[in-house]
Motif scaffolding. Structure first.
Motif, short mmCIF file in Angstrom:
data_model
loop_
_atom_site.label_atom_id
_atom_site.label_comp_id
_atom_site.label_asym_id
_atom_site.label_seq_id
_atom_site.Cartn_x
_atom_site.Cartn_y
_atom_site.Cartn_z
N MET A 1 0.82 -1.21 0.00
CA MET A 1 0.00 0.00 0.00
C MET A 1 0.86 1.26 0.00
N ARG B 1 -6.34 -2.73 -2.40
CA ARG B 1 -7.35 -2.68 -1.34
C ARG B 1 -8.33 -3.85 -1.46
N MET C 1 -3.96 0.55 -7.12
CA MET C 1 -4.18 0.72 -5.67
C MET C 1 -5.55 0.19 -5.26
N CYS D 1 -9.68 2.14 3.20
CA CYS D 1 -10.03 2.43 1.81
C CYS D 1 -10.45 3.88 1.60
N LEU E 1 -3.84 4.50 -9.61
CA LEU E 1 -5.02 4.50 -8.73
C LEU E 1 -5.83 3.22 -8.94
N LEU F 1 1.66 4.25 -2.69
CA LEU F 1 1.48 5.63 -2.26
C LEU F 1 2.73 6.46 -2.58
N ASN G 1 -3.82 15.54 -2.15
CA ASN G 1 -3.65 14.11 -1.90
C ASN G 1 -2.84 13.80 -0.64
N HIS H 1 -8.03 6.40 -0.27
CA HIS H 1 -7.93 6.08 -1.70
C HIS H 1 -9.20 6.43 -2.44
N TYR I 1 -4.34 11.55 2.65
CA TYR I 1 -3.75 10.31 3.15
C TYR I 1 -3.23 10.46 4.58
#
Length: 297
Positions: free
Chosen positions: A55, A118, A114, A237, A111, A59, A282, A240, A286
């Protein structure tokens, strides 16, 4: 004819010097915030061994892409505002279009990757280590970067191969495909449509994959018996999902707004929203929702 054009004129944010100076300081503040936020995430993930997981690996890639995309557009816009000179060379425009398209396409693909991360973490937790090992993560990230590079090369080459006969004034504060296509001659209609269809198919493919992934994630979360477990699963989640929503909503609105409501101010606001706001926001999204990342920072 495109060969006779040596430079393009970008769209100014405002017509008065005082407001242009104010715009410069605003853009500088946003750019420094984006550099700081994304730089901190890159440093934290790279230096803290607790964050050496799939993850956070993705990122880190996202932060690199965000830094690249905002650095492609804002420094030139800041210089233009400060010196009141909105010209950009033909090659400079082609380079800016290529790098922005490359980085924004790679972000779209990343994305999507990602979302898969998840999905596996919540729907197939026992297989997480197998499906998302270090080699698999490196391959997926490389595929996102490589596919975006090929996509950007194809579109940049096709866009600048078109004959331009509608002047050199680009209706945007940076070089992008739609305003460049508006300068091309009408006999290149099929090539224009082909460019847009390819981009639309890629974007739609990513969007559909994201929607399907989150439908499966939501179903899996709702089957968790404890409320605390559901909250913990969904909270991993949420950042994201927020970043994906911001990316796609602003991009869709920027490229699908009807010409009937299109205006100079609206074009600037919408393009600013999807090219500048996500890279700056962003890191905040996060770090606000992630205790491990906050501890590392």
């Amino acid at each position: 004819n495109g060969s006779s054009i040596t430079q393009f004129l970008l769209l100014a944010f405002t017509d008065t010097w005082e407001l242009q100076l104010l715009t410069f300081w605003l853009l500088l503040g946003i750019y420094l915030a984006a550099l700081l936020g994304n730089g901190l995430i890159i440093t934290a993930v790279a230096c803290d061994h607790h964050l050496h997981t799939p993850m956070y690996f993705f990122l880190l890639n996202l932060s690199v892409l965000d830094l690249g995309s905002i650095s492609t557009t804002l420094p030139k816009a800041m210089a233009n505002s400060l010196w009141d000179n909105w010209a950009i060379s033909y090659r400079g425009c082609a380079a800016q279009l290529f790098f922005f398209l490359f980085l924004i396409t790679a972000e779209c693909f990343l994305l999507t990757v990602m979302a898969y991360d998840r999905y596996v973490a919540i729907c197939k937790p026992l297989h997480y280590g197998t499906l998302l090992g270090s080699r698999a993560c490196a391959h997926m990230a490389a595929a996102a970067w490589g596919s975006a590079f090929l996509h950007a090369v194809l579109h940049t080459a096709n866009t600048f191969s078109l004959p331009l006969c509608q002047g050199n004034a680009v209706a945007q504060f940076f070089c992008e495909i739609p305003p460049i296509l508006k300068l091309s001659c009408s006999d290149s209609y099929l090539l224009k449509v082909g460019l847009l269809v390819v981009s639309a198919c890629l974007g739609l493919g990513c969007f559909v994959f994201l929607v399907v992934s989150y439908v499966q994630i939501l179903r899996a979360v709702l089957r968790i018996p404890s409320e605390q477990g559901r909250h913990k699963a969904f909270s991993t989640c949420l950042p994201h999902l927020a970043v994906v929503s911001l990316f796609f909503i602003t991009a869709i609105f920027a490229h699908l707004n009807p010409p009937s409501i299109s205006s100079r101010v609206l074009n600037l606001v919408v393009s600013f929203l999807y090219s500048v706001v996500p890279p700056a926001v962003n890191p905040l999204i996060y770090s606000m929702r992630n205790q491990d990342l906050r501890d590392a920072l």
